[in-house]
Design an enzyme around this catalytic site. Structure first.
Site, PDB file in Angstrom:
ATOM      1  N   HIS A 134       0.823  -1.224   0.000  1.00  0.00           N
ATOM      2  CA  HIS A 134       0.000   0.000   0.000  1.00  0.00           C
ATOM      3  C   HIS A 134       0.858   1.276   0.000  1.00  0.00           C
ATOM      4  O   HIS A 134       1.969   1.295   0.540  1.00  0.00           O
ATOM      5  CB  HIS A 134      -0.888  -0.025   1.256  1.00  0.00           C
ATOM      6  CG  HIS A 134      -1.919   1.042   1.291  1.00  0.00           C
ATOM      7  ND1 HIS A 134      -1.794   2.173   2.068  1.00  0.00           N
ATOM      8  CD2 HIS A 134      -3.097   1.156   0.632  1.00  0.00           C
ATOM      9  CE1 HIS A 134      -2.872   2.923   1.901  1.00  0.00           C
ATOM     10  NE2 HIS A 134      -3.673   2.330   1.037  1.00  0.00           N
ATOM     11  N   HIS A 203      -6.805  -6.013   4.944  1.00  0.00           N
ATOM     12  CA  HIS A 203      -7.884  -6.694   4.211  1.00  0.00           C
ATOM     13  C   HIS A 203      -8.069  -8.155   4.614  1.00  0.00           C
ATOM     14  O   HIS A 203      -8.944  -8.829   4.069  1.00  0.00           O
ATOM     15  CB  HIS A 203      -7.633  -6.594   2.708  1.00  0.00           C
ATOM     16  CG  HIS A 203      -7.598  -5.186   2.224  1.00  0.00           C
ATOM     17  ND1 HIS A 203      -8.737  -4.485   1.880  1.00  0.00           N
ATOM     18  CD2 HIS A 203      -6.564  -4.319   2.093  1.00  0.00           C
ATOM     19  CE1 HIS A 203      -8.400  -3.265   1.523  1.00  0.00           C
ATOM     20  NE2 HIS A 203      -7.091  -3.127   1.642  1.00  0.00           N
TER      21      HIS A 203
HETATM   22  C1  PLP Z   1      -3.324  -2.424   2.771  1.00  0.00           C
HETATM   23  C2  PLP Z   1      -3.770  -1.134   3.371  1.00  0.00           C
HETATM   24  N1  PLP Z   1      -3.084  -0.636   4.408  1.00  0.00           N
HETATM   25  C3  PLP Z   1      -3.437   0.528   4.981  1.00  0.00           C
HETATM   26  C4  PLP Z   1      -4.515   1.250   4.526  1.00  0.00           C
HETATM   27  C5  PLP Z   1      -4.869   2.552   5.165  1.00  0.00           C
HETATM   28  O1  PLP Z   1      -5.832   2.327   6.125  1.00  0.00           O
HETATM   29  P1  PLP Z   1      -6.818   3.521   6.555  1.00  0.00           P
HETATM   30  O2  PLP Z   1      -7.857   3.590   5.493  1.00  0.00           O
HETATM   31  O3  PLP Z   1      -7.317   3.089   7.883  1.00  0.00           O
HETATM   32  O4  PLP Z   1      -5.984   4.750   6.627  1.00  0.00           O
HETATM   33  C6  PLP Z   1      -5.278   0.761   3.472  1.00  0.00           C
HETATM   34  C7  PLP Z   1      -6.448   1.540   3.004  1.00  0.00           C
HETATM   35  O5  PLP Z   1      -7.003   1.454   1.994  1.00  0.00           O
HETATM   36  C8  PLP Z   1      -4.903  -0.451   2.865  1.00  0.00           C
HETATM   37  O6  PLP Z   1      -5.564  -0.950   1.819  1.00  0.00           O
END
Ligand code: PLP
Length: 379
Positions: A134, A203
């Site tokens: 991400h 996820h």
């Molecule tokens: C794999 C992953 N990590 C972290 C995040 C970020 O999380 P948050 O939406 O709580 O900021 C996301 C968000 O889409 C994500 O898909």
């Protein structure tokens, strides 16, 4: 004259020319399976509410009760006066459920990932990241003082040959845009005694593993650092880093996104504790997802863009960004709401529909979606 206006206008124009400009749609019910946009109703296949908790009346009630007990905001960062018994109870419940000594809370997964890498890594360290990790992880890896290298997606040999010195390996449990799973057992084997492992299970948590304990439980491993986020299967928002006592104490001192940011509202922490109980005890939500997953995979098995996954994230590969957008418009004419995922979120030529299933969808809705995609993508 400052250059900001010209620079921003040029950047926006460039996105528009490439057909990659993004637009926010104001929706009614974007957190449920039935949404309304400009007075039209659609079945929503784009939310990350995998277990259907975002609109669950019991969870809503827990948040309301939290407000009755604790009031509205937390009013301060955790180390000042923002940390309440609700936060403590949530941390303890997460540790108990996931088998860790400590859970450090954050307002978002983005900030948890950034805090983890910024606080832990120093000059001369190495951070090895799966190249599909991400944006929050990639950005932090690039900006921190350590050297960052990427390994090919889920490629154990490429990962192993790069481990060198004080190394942190970072992977997602379930990849957000592809819906596939990291080979966590193999990654844990090759890092054992040589590197630390951090798994971002945004996820996988709630969806996989016994009682929804996530990808690591499913694979039978316990990484040094586990990031869980609450904006997807938990139906709320926020995040936590699960770790041992020493790391927890360290993050309490040095994780700047924790130390210098207002703590999440105590009522939200109260609701999140209720969400953990619901996730752990309501297996029917995962059973329902498994049924919908089978239905979707079966109906699209021989469709050209179908990529088989065992998670609720179903990419349907189109390739060209404008064709992906055009397909979402055709699906909308049939009352189906999907989002086209385009570069820079995914690599050039890999534009796709990102379909997400939730426990609140019906088999009929999933069949309708699969049949529509099938018929619209046959030449
Ligand atoms: C794999 C992953 N990590 C972290 C995040 C970020 O999380 P948050 O939406 O709580 O900021 C996301 C968000 O889409 C994500 O898909």
């Amino acid at each position: 004259m400052p250059l900001f206006n010209q620079r921003m206008a040029d950047a926006i124009a460039s996105r528009e020319q490439q057909g990659l400009a993004r637009k926010i749609a104001t929706l009614d019910g974007g957190n449920s399976t039935s949404l309304r946009f400009e007075n039209q109703h659609y079945v929503n296949f784009s939310s990350n509410d995998y277990l259907g908790l975002a609109t669950d009346p019991d969870l809503a009630l827990a948040w309301q009760q939290g407000i009755d007990i604790y009031g509205c905001g937390s009013s301060a960062s955790p180390l000042v006066t923002g940390f309440s018994y609700a936060h403590q109870a949530l941390e303890e419940r997460l540790c108990d459920w996931l088998g860790y000594d400590r859970a450090i809370l954050f307002s978002s997964g983005f900030s948890a990932n950034q805090a983890m890498l910024f606080s832990l890594l120093e000059k001369h360290d190495l951070v090895l990241q799966d190249r599909l990790n991400h944006a929050s992880l990639m950005e932090a890896g690039q900006m921190c003082n350590a050297t960052m290298k990427r390994f090919r997606h889920n490629d154990i040999a490429h990962l192993t040959q790069q481990i060198d010195g004080n190394t942190l390996v970072v992977t997602e449990g379930v990849f957000s845009m592809d819906g596939d799973q990291a080979p966590l057992r193999e990654i844990a084997q090759v890092t054992q005694g040589k590197a630390w492992l951090a798994v971002d299970d945004a996820h996988g948590i709630g969806v996989l593993g016994q009682q929804g304990r996530g990808s690591c439980n499913h694979a039978g491993i316990k990484p040094q650092l586990l990031v869980v986020t609450f904006g997807k299967a938990f139906g709320l928002s926020g995040a936590a880093i699960l770790c041992d006592e020493l790391t927890g104490n360290y993050l309490t001192q040095y994780a700047r996104h924790h130390v210098y940011s207002t703590a999440m509202p105590p009522a939200q922490a109260h609701a999140l504790r209720c969400a953990v109980d619901m996730i752990a005890s309501q297996q029917w939500r995962r059973d329902k997802l498994a049924e919908l997953n089978d239905c979707f995979n079966q109906h699209l098995a021989d469709a050209p863009g179908h990529i088989h996954t065992n998670t609720p994230i179903k990419p349907y590969l189109i390739g060209d960004a404008s064709q992906a957008v055009a397909l979402t418009h055709l699906l909308r004419e049939r009352g189906l709401w999907l989002t086209a995922i385009r570069p820079p979120t995914v690599p050039q030529g890999k534009a796709r529909l990102r379909i997400t299933l939730t426990a609140n969808h019906t088999t009929k809705q999933v069949k309708q979606l699969a049949e529509s995609i099938y018929s619209l993508t046959q030449d």
